[in-house]
Design an enzyme around this catalytic site. Structure first.
Site, PDB file in Angstrom:
ATOM      1  N   LYS A  35     -12.489  10.428  -0.656  1.00 22.34           N
ATOM      2  CA  LYS A  35     -11.353  11.020  -1.384  1.00 22.34           C
ATOM      3  C   LYS A  35     -10.419   9.909  -1.886  1.00 22.34           C
ATOM      4  O   LYS A  35     -10.530   8.755  -1.449  1.00 22.34           O
ATOM      5  CB  LYS A  35     -10.604  11.977  -0.457  1.00 22.34           C
ATOM      6  CG  LYS A  35     -10.014  11.285   0.764  1.00 22.34           C
ATOM      7  CD  LYS A  35      -9.580  12.286   1.842  1.00 22.34           C
ATOM      8  CE  LYS A  35      -8.931  11.558   2.993  1.00 22.34           C
ATOM      9  NZ  LYS A  35      -8.739  12.428   4.169  1.00 22.34           N
ATOM     10  N   TYR A 256      15.813 -10.422  -6.717  1.00 23.01           N
ATOM     11  CA  TYR A 256      16.805  -9.341  -6.781  1.00 23.01           C
ATOM     12  C   TYR A 256      17.576  -9.229  -5.471  1.00 23.01           C
ATOM     13  O   TYR A 256      16.986  -9.231  -4.388  1.00 23.01           O
ATOM     14  CB  TYR A 256      16.117  -7.998  -7.031  1.00 23.01           C
ATOM     15  CG  TYR A 256      15.551  -7.854  -8.422  1.00 23.01           C
ATOM     16  CD1 TYR A 256      16.367  -7.866  -9.546  1.00 23.01           C
ATOM     17  CD2 TYR A 256      14.179  -7.671  -8.604  1.00 23.01           C
ATOM     18  CE1 TYR A 256      15.833  -7.717 -10.816  1.00 23.01           C
ATOM     19  CE2 TYR A 256      13.642  -7.514  -9.861  1.00 23.01           C
ATOM     20  CZ  TYR A 256      14.467  -7.539 -10.974  1.00 23.01           C
ATOM     21  OH  TYR A 256      13.941  -7.385 -12.223  1.00 23.01           O
TER      22      TYR A 256
END
Ligand SMILES: *Cc1c(COP(=O)(O)O)cnc(C)c1O
Length: 362
Positions: A35, A256
């Site tokens: 999956k 940042y």
């Protein structure tokens, strides 16, 4: 190699891990769980490399149909089942093997006027996970309802799922196993219960079919054990490249928010990988990468496309050098998952489509 991040998928390691599953559960058939694009590894290539398994499992109908369209003929189980008459017809057309975990799925099947029978259906029963599953007390009633339409379904099995199989001595495992053992004796039907952790940790749960996912990809489901210790080989090696180098002075802040400050002159490198590739932002100031066989720390925040590293301990590193992000014994995805406060399942499945997959030993 390409300039941008890529995921090398070692199909020989995948096949080795399938053999390891056989060693752990020699008497059981193997349903390879592929999956979520085979846990991020690329579902078509992985399925083609796993034709020695006895079947596949996916979460959704669309995933199963895609495999059939690519010519894969092994049984394909659909964990989330199907919920309308039209979907039941698609299941029949493509000879798929759905799970029934809601009464309405069964009602829709009983009302469907199918053009051909369905090869196999799994009844998902509640034994203690409390997620998808029909009440175990109703098993006889469910079987007799299906029996009225015996021409619709050729064969039937029982499925259930462990909540805590990655915990060694959890009492819920034994409760779930006892519940399943009663159902198996009561019905005489084939049983499928064990995921990776149970395959390794709970041999009594192997029954007729096992359902390995994570272990096929070489990662460990246990917090305190690596895949290597379990005899598994990592399938995905995530790599990228050093694309910039800068000299920093004491007091310079990186990235940042200035979440990392140099306390001495250092050489800083920039690697082309970021959260836009699936490199979790939770790895900011936490992770390490491998460059020139050295483990060096990630410094500052992970950006969308880049991450900064401290090259002080690795003066030989140069622009263009390969950087290994995870997927070796020295730098396992399990270790990074722990650093990110998550599990290897999430890191692997979050590798984005823009990261090119390169298949080795196909
Ligand atoms: C994903 C899944 C598996 C595989 O679990 P692993 O821990 O990856 O081995 C097995 N069964 C069900 C129902 C699943 O959803």
């Amino acid at each position: 190699m390409s300039r941008y991040p890529s995921a090398r998928i070692d199909l020989a390691a995948l096949q080795h891990n399938l053999q390891q599953v056989r060693r752990y559960a020699p008497a059981s058939k193997i349903m390879a769980v592929i999956k979520a694009d085979a846990y991020g590894h690329g579902v078509i290539e992985v399925a083609k490399a796993l034709q020695q398994s006895d079947g596949f499992a996916v979460a959704r109908l669309s995933e199963a149909i895609r495999l059939r369209e690519q010519g894969l003929t092994l049984p394909i189980t659909i964990f989330e089942g199907v919920s309308s008459r039209e979907e039941w017809q698609l299941v029949a057309t493509h000879a798929l093997t759905p799970v029934i975990h809601q009464q309405c799925h069964l009602d829709n099947l009983l009302e469907a006027d199918l053009s051909q029978p369905i090869p196999f259906v799994w009844l998902m029963l509640e034994t203690g996970m409390h997620r998808l599953g029909l009440p175990a007390e109703q098993v006889n009633q469910l079987i007799s309802q299906l029996g009225q339409k015996i021409h619709l379904v050729n064969a039937l099995g029982l499925m259930s799922h462990f909540a805590n199989s990655d915990l060694y001595h959890d009492t819920r495992n034994q409760q779930q196993l006892s519940a399943m053992q009663r159902l198996a004796e009561q019905t005489g039907l084939p049983v499928c219960m064990a995921n990776s952790a149970a395959i390794i940790n709970l041999p009594e749960s192997h029954y007729d079919w096992v359902r390995p996912g994570l272990m096929l990809y070489g990662a460990s489901p246990f917090a305190d054990k690596t895949g290597f210790e379990l005899g598994l080989q990592p399938v995905m090696q995530l790599v990228s490249q050093l694309i910039a180098v800068q000299q920093l002075q004491p007091g310079d802040q990186v990235g940042y928010g200035g979440q990392w400050t140099a306390d001495k002159p250092i050489r800083m490198g920039v690697v082309s990988i970021g959260y836009g590739d699936g490199y979790s932002r939770h790895l900011s100031n936490q992770a390490e990468v491998l460059i020139c066989n050295h483990r060096v720390p990630v410094i500052g925040r992970v950006s969308m496309d880049t991450v900064c590293i401290n090259l002080d301990s690795c003066p030989q590193a140069q622009l263009g050098d390969e950087v290994i992000i995870w997927g070796t014994h020295e730098l396992a995805v399990e270790w990074l998952a722990e650093k990110a406060g998550t599990i290897p399942y999430e890191l692997l499945t979050c590798v984005m489509p823009r990261v090119q997959r390169e298949y080795l030993h196909g």
